[in-house]
Enzyme design. Structure first.
Site, mmCIF file in Angstrom:
data_model
loop_
_atom_site.group_PDB
_atom_site.id
_atom_site.type_symbol
_atom_site.label_atom_id
_atom_site.label_comp_id
_atom_site.label_asym_id
_atom_site.label_seq_id
_atom_site.Cartn_x
_atom_site.Cartn_y
_atom_site.Cartn_z
ATOM 1 N N TYR A 1 22.547 27.033 46.760
ATOM 2 C CA TYR A 1 22.860 28.456 47.034
ATOM 3 C C TYR A 1 23.350 28.709 48.453
ATOM 4 O O TYR A 1 23.393 29.862 48.882
ATOM 5 C CB TYR A 1 21.615 29.340 46.842
ATOM 6 N N GLY B 1 11.681 39.561 42.147
ATOM 7 C CA GLY B 1 12.978 39.583 42.802
ATOM 8 C C GLY B 1 13.007 40.132 44.205
ATOM 9 O O GLY B 1 14.065 40.197 44.830
ATOM 10 N N CYS C 1 21.698 9.684 49.627
ATOM 11 C CA CYS C 1 23.011 9.065 49.671
ATOM 12 C C CYS C 1 24.029 10.049 49.113
ATOM 13 O O CYS C 1 24.555 9.875 48.018
ATOM 14 C CB CYS C 1 22.975 7.784 48.849
ATOM 15 N N ARG D 1 17.887 23.937 48.081
ATOM 16 C CA ARG D 1 18.423 25.299 48.061
ATOM 17 C C ARG D 1 19.738 25.466 48.844
ATOM 18 O O ARG D 1 20.532 26.318 48.516
ATOM 19 C CB ARG D 1 17.369 26.313 48.538
ATOM 20 N N GLU E 1 6.356 41.097 38.804
ATOM 21 C CA GLU E 1 6.296 39.626 38.767
ATOM 22 C C GLU E 1 6.814 38.982 40.044
ATOM 23 O O GLU E 1 7.776 38.215 40.010
ATOM 24 C CB GLU E 1 7.130 39.103 37.597
ATOM 25 N N PRO E 2 6.211 39.242 41.175
ATOM 26 C CA PRO E 2 6.696 38.620 42.407
ATOM 27 C C PRO E 2 6.381 37.134 42.465
ATOM 28 O O PRO E 2 5.288 36.707 42.100
ATOM 29 C CB PRO E 2 5.911 39.362 43.495
ATOM 30 N N GLY E 3 7.334 36.359 42.897
ATOM 31 C CA GLY E 3 7.117 34.923 43.094
ATOM 32 C C GLY E 3 7.401 34.575 44.543
ATOM 33 O O GLY E 3 6.507 34.329 45.343
ATOM 34 N N ARG E 4 8.701 34.634 44.898
ATOM 35 C CA ARG E 4 9.143 34.278 46.243
ATOM 36 C C ARG E 4 8.361 35.028 47.327
ATOM 37 O O ARG E 4 7.955 34.444 48.324
ATOM 38 C CB ARG E 4 10.634 34.619 46.373
ATOM 39 N N TYR F 1 10.216 27.963 45.754
ATOM 40 C CA TYR F 1 11.370 27.250 45.203
ATOM 41 C C TYR F 1 11.783 26.033 46.029
ATOM 42 O O TYR F 1 12.965 25.713 46.120
ATOM 43 C CB TYR F 1 12.561 28.213 45.011
#
Ligand code: LLP
Length: 432
Positions: free
Chosen positions: A335, A249, A362, A331, A291-294, A391
């Protein structure tokens, strides 16, 4: 000048990822194109590994959250960098196993894992299944029993921490589809139930409070609550759980206004709180998982597009349309995310235009951003959208039957394809 460290400008004034001119990449591979910096990804992995070493005596491991960007080569890099892996579907698990990722370092998440996914997890021998609900607990115990094994598990807990981020990527509060709630008592009931089962072994707890969080305080608060719960479990059942997974996060810079603290700050502050709280309850310091992802892949990636048209609507706005859009980056539509953009051929020049960057689907909502400052842009120019490493590829779709772009990995002055471009033929491969 740029939101990511792996970017620079060369003598021709072109944008470079590490030492590779992105105009050369666009010419060589075509657009749209995802480009990622291998050096940056590896450096980000080190930051987490080193911070666990420095502030927590090395008693832990960072797991790369593969949902942010999953392909075989990324799994290999995570493995080479000593990371474990967070997977959340049979597909991510399959990718990791196909890449030779060690199963015992895989943590399997998900709020509704199917039986076939659980069977795959058991058969590959994943390190732990992070159990989300009672039905899953019973199913896993039955499936493990049928195979004569005992599966290590963690419980996903909602610590009740409300992180300040977009509501769709907020997960730690009580109104969330993920995990067991502390407030209602269901978490303790689940612990008691697990202790009574013989084919699962509860070894720890997990929580994940949300994504793109800039403040370290919610993480520290979650850690305090989770240690408190570990102590309560010991008091009520006698069980001493040894692992605490605090999720991912950590926020990144999408625009110059974003100002995330350095990654090591998280571990520094969280480890302080764990020390204090463990002392308070006289509880042994748990093995820590992050648990880092971004924050591993996000700043390491950019997307290149070719401008097809510039449409100025006087007094209203200027639409710049490119050859990708919501299919490779949904994204903004999801968001209202913000990005920094650059005319890759005029990267050092002043930004003189304010534009809406539109995709080619379209759909009016197919935008990558609005009110974006950028250098002069015209048909044929290559525009780079920065910080798209997380992402984007992983959330790409085939809307309008648009093939997914390839991913090119850059290291120093070298580039190589790690995910190939899809063709129209690929799109019809499953059609009957
Ligand atoms: N662990 C768990 C259990 C998670 O659910 C997530 C993200 C992570 C770790 C990694 O979080 P990160 O370090 O990447 O923030 N699609 C959204 C983000 C969804 C995040 C879902 N879970 C976006 O594009 O912003």
């Amino acid at each position: 000048m740029f939101v990511a460290d792996c970017l620079q400008v060369n003598r021709q004034g072109h944008l470079c990822v590490e030492q590779v001119d992105v105009l050369d990449l666009a010419a060589k591979y075509g657009t749209p194109l995802y480009v990622m910096s291998e050096t940056q990804i590896r450096k980000n992995c080190h930051l987490y590994r080193d911070s666990i070493q420095q502030f927590y005596g090395g008693n832990g491991m960072a797991l790369y959250a593969s949902k942010a960007f999953c392909c075989k080569e990324m799994c290999r890099i995570a493995d080479q960098e000593g990371m474990g892996l967070d997977v959340v579907s049979g597909g991510e698990l399959y990718t990791a196993i196909s890449a030779g990722f060690p199963a015992e370092k895989i943590y399997f998440h998900g709020n509704n894992k199917t039986e076939s996914e659980l069977i795959a997890a058991l058969e590959h021998g994943v390190g732990a299944v992070v159990v989300d609900n009672l039905e899953e607990l019973e199913t896993l115990d039955r499936l493990a029993g049928a195979r004569g094994v005992c599966q290590q598990i963690l419980f996903r807990i909602k610590p009740g921490v409300d992180a300040h981020t977009h509501q769709f990527i907020r997960t730690g509060q009580i109104d969330s589809k993920f995990g067991f709630s502390l407030e209602t008592g269901e978490a303790m009931e689940a612990v008691e139930r697990a202790i009574g089962l013989s084919h699962v072994e509860l070894v720890g707890l997990h929580c994940h409070i949300g994504s793109q969080i800039f403040d370290t305080e919610p993480f520290a608060l979650a850690a305090r609550i989770m240690i408190g719960f570990l102590a309560k479990i010991r008091q009520q059942t006698g069980a001493v759980l040894t692992k605490l997974n605090l999720g991912g996060g950590y926020g990144i810079r999408y625009t110059p206004q974003n100002d995330p603290p350095p990654y090591e700050k998280y571990m520094e502050q969280v480890s302080l709180v764990i020390h204090e709280t463990c002392n308070l309850f006289d509880f042994p310091m748990p093995y820590i998982l992050l648990e880092p992802g971004r924050s591993i892949v996000g700043p390491a990636g950019i997307t290149l597009y070719t401008v097809g048209s510039v449409k100025e609507i006087p007094g209203i706005r200027t639409y710049v349309s490119v050859d990708g859009g919501m299919t490779d980056n949904p994204r903004y539509a999801l968001y209202q995310s913000e990005y920094q953009i650059v005319n890759a051929g005029l990267a050092a020049q002043e930004k003189t235009m304010q534009i809406t960057l539109a995709g080619h689907c379209c759909e009016s909502g197919d935008l990558i951003g609005e009110n974006l400052p950028v250098q002069h842009l015209e048909k044929g120019d290559i525009v780079a959208v920065l910080s798209t490493g997380a992402y984007n590829y992983s959330m790409a779709s085939h809307y309008n039957r648009v093939p997914n772009p390839p991913v090119v990995l850059v290291r120093d002055d070298m580039d190589r394809v790690i995910v190939k471009r899809e063709s129209w033929e690929d799109l019809t491969r499953m059609d009957v």
